[in-house]
Design an enzyme around this catalytic site. Sequence first.
Site, PDB file in Angstrom:
ATOM      1  N   TYR A 131       0.840  -1.211   0.000  1.00  0.00           N
ATOM      2  CA  TYR A 131       0.000   0.000   0.000  1.00  0.00           C
ATOM      3  C   TYR A 131       0.872   1.257   0.000  1.00  0.00           C
ATOM      4  O   TYR A 131       0.666   2.177  -0.793  1.00  0.00           O
ATOM      5  CB  TYR A 131      -0.919  -0.016   1.218  1.00  0.00           C
ATOM      6  N   TYR A 174      -8.592  -5.340  14.881  1.00  0.00           N
ATOM      7  CA  TYR A 174      -8.072  -5.237  16.250  1.00  0.00           C
ATOM      8  C   TYR A 174      -9.118  -5.613  17.299  1.00  0.00           C
ATOM      9  O   TYR A 174      -8.908  -5.413  18.489  1.00  0.00           O
ATOM     10  CB  TYR A 174      -7.512  -3.828  16.497  1.00  0.00           C
TER      11      TYR A 174
HETATM   12  P1  NDP Z   1     -13.692   2.761   0.751  1.00  0.00           P
HETATM   13  O1  NDP Z   1     -13.204   1.372   0.980  1.00  0.00           O
HETATM   14  O2  NDP Z   1     -14.880   3.278   1.472  1.00  0.00           O
HETATM   15  O3  NDP Z   1     -13.936   2.992  -0.818  1.00  0.00           O
HETATM   16  C1  NDP Z   1     -13.079   2.483  -1.783  1.00  0.00           C
HETATM   17  C2  NDP Z   1     -13.705   2.776  -3.122  1.00  0.00           C
HETATM   18  O4  NDP Z   1     -12.868   2.268  -4.180  1.00  0.00           O
HETATM   19  C3  NDP Z   1     -15.065   2.112  -3.279  1.00  0.00           C
HETATM   20  O5  NDP Z   1     -15.938   2.995  -3.924  1.00  0.00           O
HETATM   21  C4  NDP Z   1     -14.751   0.912  -4.159  1.00  0.00           C
HETATM   22  O6  NDP Z   1     -15.898   0.538  -4.894  1.00  0.00           O
HETATM   23  C5  NDP Z   1     -13.660   1.495  -5.067  1.00  0.00           C
HETATM   24  N1  NDP Z   1     -12.839   0.466  -5.703  1.00  0.00           N
HETATM   25  C6  NDP Z   1     -11.939  -0.371  -5.110  1.00  0.00           C
HETATM   26  N2  NDP Z   1     -11.405  -1.203  -6.028  1.00  0.00           N
HETATM   27  C7  NDP Z   1     -11.965  -0.867  -7.222  1.00  0.00           C
HETATM   28  C8  NDP Z   1     -11.849  -1.359  -8.553  1.00  0.00           C
HETATM   29  N3  NDP Z   1     -10.995  -2.354  -8.889  1.00  0.00           N
HETATM   30  N4  NDP Z   1     -12.595  -0.791  -9.533  1.00  0.00           N
HETATM   31  C9  NDP Z   1     -13.450   0.219  -9.239  1.00  0.00           C
HETATM   32  N5  NDP Z   1     -13.596   0.732  -8.013  1.00  0.00           N
HETATM   33  C10 NDP Z   1     -12.880   0.194  -7.016  1.00  0.00           C
HETATM   34  O7  NDP Z   1     -12.432   3.657   1.020  1.00  0.00           O
HETATM   35  P2  NDP Z   1     -12.170   5.224   1.179  1.00  0.00           P
HETATM   36  O8  NDP Z   1     -13.300   6.033   0.705  1.00  0.00           O
HETATM   37  O9  NDP Z   1     -11.642   5.405   2.526  1.00  0.00           O
HETATM   38  O10 NDP Z   1     -10.925   5.334   0.183  1.00  0.00           O
HETATM   39  C11 NDP Z   1     -10.900   6.139  -0.972  1.00  0.00           C
HETATM   40  C12 NDP Z   1      -9.452   6.400  -1.304  1.00  0.00           C
HETATM   41  O11 NDP Z   1      -8.842   7.092  -0.219  1.00  0.00           O
HETATM   42  C13 NDP Z   1      -8.601   5.145  -1.516  1.00  0.00           C
HETATM   43  O12 NDP Z   1      -7.724   5.371  -2.589  1.00  0.00           O
HETATM   44  C14 NDP Z   1      -7.835   5.019  -0.214  1.00  0.00           C
HETATM   45  O13 NDP Z   1      -6.624   4.322  -0.371  1.00  0.00           O
HETATM   46  C15 NDP Z   1      -7.618   6.469   0.123  1.00  0.00           C
HETATM   47  N6  NDP Z   1      -7.324   6.758   1.525  1.00  0.00           N
HETATM   48  C16 NDP Z   1      -8.202   6.398   2.512  1.00  0.00           C
HETATM   49  C17 NDP Z   1      -7.902   6.677   3.828  1.00  0.00           C
HETATM   50  C18 NDP Z   1      -8.810   6.288   4.953  1.00  0.00           C
HETATM   51  O14 NDP Z   1      -8.370   6.342   6.118  1.00  0.00           O
HETATM   52  N7  NDP Z   1     -10.060   5.930   4.714  1.00  0.00           N
HETATM   53  C19 NDP Z   1      -6.649   7.360   4.190  1.00  0.00           C
HETATM   54  C20 NDP Z   1      -5.819   7.727   3.074  1.00  0.00           C
HETATM   55  C21 NDP Z   1      -6.161   7.415   1.793  1.00  0.00           C
HETATM   56  P3  NDP Z   1     -16.279  -1.024  -5.201  1.00  0.00           P
HETATM   57  O15 NDP Z   1     -15.833  -1.831  -4.028  1.00  0.00           O
HETATM   58  O16 NDP Z   1     -17.749  -0.993  -5.461  1.00  0.00           O
HETATM   59  O17 NDP Z   1     -15.502  -1.338  -6.447  1.00  0.00           O
END
Ligand code: NDP
Length: 250
Positions: free
Chosen positions: A151, A196
């Site tokens: 990651y 956790y």
């Molecule tokens: P969520 O897990 O709530 O959302 C992740 C999103 O990514 C979902 O909408 C999911 O949709 C989509 N996604 C994942 N894989 C795919 C794929 N192969 N194709 C299309 N869509 C995909 O996470 P967050 O909202 O927290 O995260 C959003 C971004 O922020 C990410 O890049 C994450 O790494 C980053 N981030 C998050 C932090 C946190 O603490 N939450 C901190 C720092 C960065 P679906 O599963 O329907 O495909």
Amino acid sequence: MKLRDKVTIITGGNRGIGLATAKLFIENGARVAITGRDENAGRAALESLHDAIFIQGDVTQNADCERIVNETVRAFGRLDILFNNAGIILRNRNVEATTEEEWDATFDTNVKSIFLMSRAALPHLRKTGESAIINTSSYVGLVGFPGLAAYAASKGAVVNLTRAMALDHARENIRVNCICPGSVETDMIHAAWKLYGNTAEAARVWAAKHPLNRIAAPDEIARLVLFLASAESSFITGAAIPIDGGITAG
Ligand code: NDP
């Protein structure tokens, strides 16, 4: 109305940070296409979004990325903003504990998707004469963190891909920036707390990692994305902006 009639694609827009951003963009006049693999989550998200569309797709697949861009342009007539936000995380994985499949899935979702979506979107973004790409990195793209080898590497790659793209497209007035959030209260962080066992205790420990002693709400991240997408940030490109409650200040 900072984004009046600006057509925007938000990957990972069916929940979390992406959905909060879609709401704020629409409040600011944007026309929004959200994407994700999960059709049910997409349909549920649309109920809280005025006049948006959901395009189901997997952003690790080039054909899906091209279809997402083409369907958006067909629906709204143009494309002004691309928010490359979809991402996954695998926790408790140092290099030895990471399988090759996990490594590839992490890079395909967090990095290759930005390449594929941006490549499909650029011909349309170029036509507007003033457009923006915002990529989602993480504070873990700026500093190391134990147990997040794939990651952290992928989010570091997002930072430098952002810089490279910013330089490649600056003369076309396509600004490219990335956000580097600390922990944000979404499904992603709730899944971490579950690992956790004691969710309340994990939440306290997570908050304490941030000098502001709390994690962010998705809306707080959305406001930075709005700033980077709007003319208010018109002289900012190639930036990787921490929004992390001070975690990378130390
Ligand atoms: P969520 O897990 O709530 O959302 C992740 C999103 O990514 C979902 O909408 C999911 O949709 C989509 N996604 C994942 N894989 C795919 C794929 N192969 N194709 C299309 N869509 C995909 O996470 P967050 O909202 O927290 O995260 C959003 C971004 O922020 C990410 O890049 C994450 O790494 C980053 N981030 C998050 C932090 C946190 O603490 N939450 C901190 C720092 C960065 P679906 O599963 O329907 O495909």
